[in-house]
Design a protein around this motif. Structure first.
Motif, PDB file in Angstrom:
ATOM      1  N   ILE A 129       0.839  -1.205   0.000  1.00 55.19           N
ATOM      2  CA  ILE A 129       0.000   0.000   0.000  1.00 55.19           C
ATOM      3  C   ILE A 129       0.870   1.249   0.000  1.00 55.19           C
ATOM      4  CG2 ILE A 129      -1.681   1.346   1.360  1.00 55.19           C
ATOM      5  CD1 ILE A 129      -2.961  -1.220   2.258  1.00 55.19           C
ATOM      6  N   GLY A 138      -8.820   3.621   6.485  1.00 48.66           N
ATOM      7  CA  GLY A 138      -9.378   4.561   7.464  1.00 48.66           C
ATOM      8  C   GLY A 138      -8.811   4.457   8.868  1.00 48.66           C
ATOM      9  N   THR A 139      -8.031   3.419   9.150  1.00 50.55           N
ATOM     10  CA  THR A 139      -7.610   3.179  10.533  1.00 50.55           C
ATOM     11  C   THR A 139      -6.585   4.213  11.017  1.00 50.55           C
ATOM     12  OG1 THR A 139      -7.938   0.854  10.055  1.00 50.55           O
ATOM     13  CG2 THR A 139      -6.820   1.370  12.110  1.00 50.55           C
ATOM     14  N   GLU A 147      -4.053   0.890  -7.487  1.00 56.91           N
ATOM     15  CA  GLU A 147      -3.889  -0.518  -7.872  1.00 56.91           C
ATOM     16  C   GLU A 147      -4.321  -0.682  -9.321  1.00 56.91           C
ATOM     17  OE1 GLU A 147      -4.675  -3.656  -4.842  1.00 56.91           O
ATOM     18  OE2 GLU A 147      -6.137  -2.179  -4.158  1.00 56.91           O
ATOM     19  N   GLU A 173     -13.928   1.026  14.311  1.00 60.12           N
ATOM     20  CA  GLU A 173     -12.730   0.918  15.149  1.00 60.12           C
ATOM     21  C   GLU A 173     -13.168   1.024  16.609  1.00 60.12           C
ATOM     22  OE1 GLU A 173     -10.153   0.250  13.371  1.00 60.12           O
ATOM     23  OE2 GLU A 173     -10.522   1.209  11.434  1.00 60.12           O
ATOM     24  N   LEU A 199      -1.252  -5.158   6.068  1.00 58.70           N
ATOM     25  CA  LEU A 199      -0.872  -3.920   6.750  1.00 58.70           C
ATOM     26  C   LEU A 199      -0.055  -4.304   7.978  1.00 58.70           C
ATOM     27  CD1 LEU A 199      -4.245  -3.791   5.953  1.00 58.70           C
ATOM     28  CD2 LEU A 199      -3.649  -1.406   6.150  1.00 58.70           C
ATOM     29  N   TYR A 218      -0.958  -4.895  12.567  1.00 54.80           N
ATOM     30  CA  TYR A 218      -1.730  -5.893  13.315  1.00 54.80           C
ATOM     31  C   TYR A 218      -0.927  -6.599  14.404  1.00 54.80           C
ATOM     32  CZ  TYR A 218      -5.408  -5.156   9.939  1.00 54.80           C
ATOM     33  OH  TYR A 218      -6.390  -4.578   9.180  1.00 54.80           O
ATOM     34  N   ILE A 263     -14.278  -9.501   1.306  1.00 55.44           N
ATOM     35  CA  ILE A 263     -15.202  -8.366   1.410  1.00 55.44           C
ATOM     36  C   ILE A 263     -14.848  -7.510   2.632  1.00 55.44           C
ATOM     37  CG2 ILE A 263     -17.618  -7.665   1.592  1.00 55.44           C
ATOM     38  CD1 ILE A 263     -18.438 -10.174   0.215  1.00 55.44           C
ATOM     39  N   GLY A 269     -11.904  -6.981   5.965  1.00 52.83           N
ATOM     40  CA  GLY A 269     -10.641  -7.342   6.615  1.00 52.83           C
ATOM     41  C   GLY A 269     -10.485  -6.552   7.897  1.00 52.83           C
ATOM     42  N   GLY A 270      -9.894  -7.174   8.908  1.00 51.99           N
ATOM     43  CA  GLY A 270      -9.707  -6.436  10.150  1.00 51.99           C
ATOM     44  C   GLY A 270      -8.793  -7.146  11.117  1.00 51.99           C
ATOM     45  N   TYR A 325      -4.838  -3.964  16.691  1.00 50.64           N
ATOM     46  CA  TYR A 325      -3.618  -3.185  16.400  1.00 50.64           C
ATOM     47  C   TYR A 325      -3.201  -2.415  17.662  1.00 50.64           C
ATOM     48  CZ  TYR A 325      -7.415   0.117  15.283  1.00 50.64           C
ATOM     49  OH  TYR A 325      -8.562   0.879  15.321  1.00 50.64           O
ATOM     50  N   GLY A 340     -10.464  -3.411  14.945  1.00 47.64           N
ATOM     51  CA  GLY A 340     -11.453  -2.886  14.003  1.00 47.64           C
ATOM     52  C   GLY A 340     -11.482  -3.664  12.706  1.00 47.64           C
ATOM     53  N   PHE A 341     -12.302  -3.193  11.797  1.00 46.96           N
ATOM     54  CA  PHE A 341     -12.386  -3.833  10.476  1.00 46.96           C
ATOM     55  C   PHE A 341     -12.845  -2.811   9.456  1.00 46.96           C
ATOM     56  CE2 PHE A 341     -16.778  -4.144  11.981  1.00 46.96           C
ATOM     57  CZ  PHE A 341     -17.475  -3.709  10.875  1.00 46.96           C
ATOM     58  N   GLY A 359     -15.307  -3.361   2.114  1.00 43.73           N
ATOM     59  CA  GLY A 359     -15.310  -2.641   0.842  1.00 43.73           C
ATOM     60  C   GLY A 359     -16.740  -2.560   0.338  1.00 43.73           C
ATOM     61  N   ARG A 419     -17.499  -4.089  -3.132  1.00 40.05           N
ATOM     62  CA  ARG A 419     -17.539  -5.566  -3.121  1.00 40.05           C
ATOM     63  C   ARG A 419     -18.818  -6.065  -2.454  1.00 40.05           C
ATOM     64  NH1 ARG A 419     -11.173  -7.197  -2.007  1.00 40.05           N
ATOM     65  NH2 ARG A 419     -10.396  -5.757  -3.576  1.00 40.05           N
TER      66      ARG A 419
HETATM   67  P1  HAM Z   1      -7.995  -3.910   3.833  1.00 39.45           P
HETATM   68  O1  HAM Z   1      -8.062  -5.403   3.898  1.00 39.45           O
HETATM   69  O2  HAM Z   1      -6.814  -3.318   3.170  1.00 39.45           O
HETATM   70  O3  HAM Z   1      -8.061  -3.421   5.351  1.00 39.45           O
HETATM   71  O4  HAM Z   1      -9.288  -3.328   3.164  1.00 39.45           O
HETATM   72  C1  HAM Z   1     -10.588  -3.649   3.655  1.00 39.45           C
HETATM   73  C2  HAM Z   1     -11.535  -3.934   2.515  1.00 39.45           C
HETATM   74  O5  HAM Z   1     -11.537  -2.864   1.579  1.00 39.45           O
HETATM   75  C3  HAM Z   1     -11.153  -5.147   1.671  1.00 39.45           C
HETATM   76  O6  HAM Z   1     -11.577  -6.335   2.278  1.00 39.45           O
HETATM   77  C4  HAM Z   1     -11.931  -4.869   0.380  1.00 39.45           C
HETATM   78  O7  HAM Z   1     -13.288  -5.242   0.510  1.00 39.45           O
HETATM   79  C5  HAM Z   1     -11.849  -3.364   0.272  1.00 39.45           C
HETATM   80  N1  HAM Z   1     -10.807  -2.970  -0.694  1.00 39.45           N
HETATM   81  C6  HAM Z   1      -9.483  -2.914  -0.499  1.00 39.45           C
HETATM   82  N2  HAM Z   1      -8.848  -2.494  -1.622  1.00 39.45           N
HETATM   83  C7  HAM Z   1      -9.803  -2.270  -2.535  1.00 39.45           C
HETATM   84  C8  HAM Z   1      -9.803  -1.800  -3.893  1.00 39.45           C
HETATM   85  N3  HAM Z   1      -8.693  -1.434  -4.523  1.00 39.45           N
HETATM   86  N4  HAM Z   1     -10.992  -1.700  -4.548  1.00 39.45           N
HETATM   87  C9  HAM Z   1     -12.150  -2.028  -3.920  1.00 39.45           C
HETATM   88  N5  HAM Z   1     -12.215  -2.456  -2.645  1.00 39.45           N
HETATM   89  C10 HAM Z   1     -11.062  -2.586  -1.955  1.00 39.45           C
HETATM   90  C11 HAM Z   1      -8.018  -2.131   5.720  1.00 39.45           C
HETATM   91  O8  HAM Z   1      -8.138  -1.188   4.986  1.00 39.45           O
HETATM   92  C12 HAM Z   1      -7.910  -1.953   7.231  1.00 39.45           C
HETATM   93  N6  HAM Z   1      -7.864  -0.511   7.523  1.00 39.45           N
HETATM   94  C13 HAM Z   1      -9.055  -2.639   7.944  1.00 39.45           C
HETATM   95  C14 HAM Z   1      -9.016  -2.432   9.430  1.00 39.45           C
HETATM   96  C15 HAM Z   1      -9.752  -1.565  10.141  1.00 39.45           C
HETATM   97  N7  HAM Z   1      -8.242  -3.098  10.261  1.00 39.45           N
HETATM   98  C16 HAM Z   1      -8.449  -2.653  11.485  1.00 39.45           C
HETATM   99  N8  HAM Z   1      -9.357  -1.705  11.425  1.00 39.45           N
END
Ligand code: HAM
Length: 425
Positions: free
Chosen positions: A60, A85-86, A117, A133, A262, A265, A285, A287-288, A291, A307-308, A311, A314
């Motif tokens: 990322i 957003g975290t 991407e 969160e 990321l 974690y 769909i 992820g979390g 942290y 947190g989680f 998307g 999705r």
């Molecule tokens: P992440 O797994 O990078 O986690 O993204 C979470 C969700 O965002 C993914 O499961 C997916 O559904 C959606 N997503 C990610 N990249 C894309 C993309 N390029 N296009 C469409 N959808 C996408 C996080 O972002 C962490 N901040 C989650 C978290 C919150 N962990 C702790 N707190």
């Protein structure tokens, strides 16, 4: 030549917006039930926040950030469009002294996220996340609460083909112990890995574990497991979480290869993965995970957080896949009344009449293109207007008009001042 929207972005138009509204309403209701309040943070932050928070060596930060030049009065410090957003939520928790309020602080956000991407189905450069969160709790009950929210979201949306994948990465010493065992293992098998993983291994060894290349997958099937290296505290944390999930009757699968992309974690990580083919390769769909070090890394006093993020695009694809009424055959709301007009006086009266009706909460439309009566009526039909009238000199002189019920074609004479009474229910 016309200018198009940038690659990997999408306009969300009229009926499509209705789907988003339906979904957002349900998500907001669930947050209400869980006593989680909304926060809105900027969509850009200092780049340094993401470098420190998400990790300098992650894909990322290395490849996917939209970076912007900073302003001179801030010493030219670069900005980054938020790629999640975290980090921004944690920055806000520290900056606004939310740690001084009764803990835990539970927050949700819903908004655009940016990652450079390669676009494909379910993968965009501007997409949207709904995230939660919970900050200020080290308890596994917080992990369970956060997981149960997501599970409940899928349940309320009627999405059944979904699997909860869980793992624990440990933290502190057990993480070091695992990293050493894993590095030894990879060192012995390095020649069989793909080129990206050979490189990844130097910078961010754990990412080799979830590589999708067949050769790497085969090597990794024998890799050491993080949960075999957990110390007593981390082990108890994970077992307590599993017990709570069992008591909530939330099914899960332990996935030893789940490490997440990321760096922040610690202990629990999880994903909800679609098990049918609707999403193709982008089937995660949600992820979390936990942290616990991120607040400290961002300059605050260490505290437990979990947190989680889901998307939204999705999730919408998954809803399309099950023909959910939330996203199918949605129609724009019909207009209550169309006020057509003939001549200048009629035209002006039509404008003031719709203004009066709109003030009373009636969805009224008038001609603003100066069209013929025939064209106006055609347009009223297109708008699915329930009633229509035509105003001309006679109608204005008599202060009344013929009101047509567009469904039955029945016509009745009404005073202008009585029109609003039709919609009083
Ligand atoms: P992440 O797994 O990078 O986690 O993204 C979470 C969700 O965002 C993914 O499961 C997916 O559904 C959606 N997503 C990610 N990249 C894309 C993309 N390029 N296009 C469409 N959808 C996408 C996080 O972002 C962490 N901040 C989650 C978290 C919150 N962990 C702790 N707190």
């Amino acid at each position: 030549m016309a200018i198009n929207a940038p690659r990997g972005t999408k306009d969300i138009l009229e009926t499509e917006v209705l789907k988003w509204n339906n979904l957002e309403e349900i998500l907001r209701k669930i947050c209400r039930d869980y006593n989680i309040n909304e926060i809105r943070t900027p969509i850009f932050e200092y780049l340094e926040l993401f470098q420190r928070g998400i990790g300098d060596t992650t894909d990322i930060v290395q490849k996917e950030m939209f970076v912007m030049e900073g302003s001179v009065e801030e010493g030219g410090k670069s900005y980054g469009l938020r790629p999640e957003g975290t980090a921004g939520s944690v920055r806000s928790y520290i900056e606004n002294s939310l740690y001084g309020k009764p803990q835990p602080i539970k927050m949700f956000y819903l908004g655009p996220i940016f990652r450079k991407e390669k676009p494909q189905k379910g993968r965009m450069r501007q997409f949207h996340q709904f995230g939660v969160e919970v900050m200020g709790s080290y308890s596994p009950a917080a992990d369970a609460e956060v997981i149960s929210i997501t599970y409940e979201i899928f349940k309320r949306l009627g999405i059944e083909n979904i699997s909860l994948q869980l793992n624990s990465l440990g933290e502190g010493d057990c993480r070091i112990s695992y990293n050493n065992a894993f590095k030894d293992f990879v060192g012995e098998n390095k020649s069989e890995l793909c080129d990206t993983c050979k490189e990844r291994f130097e910078k961010n060894p754990l990412r080799v574990l979830d590589c999708k290349e067949r050769a790497c997958k085969s090597v990794m099937s024998n890799a050491p497991k993080t949960i075999d290296h957990l110390d007593e505290d981390c082990k108890t944390h994970f077992e307590t979480l599993l017990n709570i999930l069992d008591s909530m009757e939330i099914p899960y699968e332990i996935n030893h290869k789940l490490v997440r992309g990321l760096d922040y974690y610690t202990r629990t990580v999880f994903e909800f993965v679609s098990t049918d083919n609707t999403l193709g390769s982008q089937n995660t769909i949600c992820g979390g995970g936990r942290y616990n070090n991120l607040i400290e890394e961002c300059g605050g006093k260490s505290n437990g957080c979990v947190g989680f993020a889901i998307g939204m695009e999705r999730l919408l694809i998954a809803l399309e896949g099950i023909n959910s009424p939330l996203v199918h055959e949605l129609q724009l709301e019909p207009v209550d009344i169309y006020i057509g007009s003939i001549g200048d006086k009629g035209f002006t009266k039509a404008q003031s009449l719709v203004y009066e009706l709109r003030k009373k909460g009636i969805r009224a439309e008038a001609d603003i293109l100066g069209r013929s009566v025939k064209a106006q009526m055609k347009f009223a039909d297109k708008l699915n207007a329930r009633y229509s009238v035509i105003l001309g000199d006679d109608e204005i002189a008599n202060n009344s008009c013929k009101l047509k019920n567009m469904e039955t074609s029945e016509q009745n004479e009404v005073n202008f001042s009585d029109i609003e009474k039709l919609f009083n229910n």
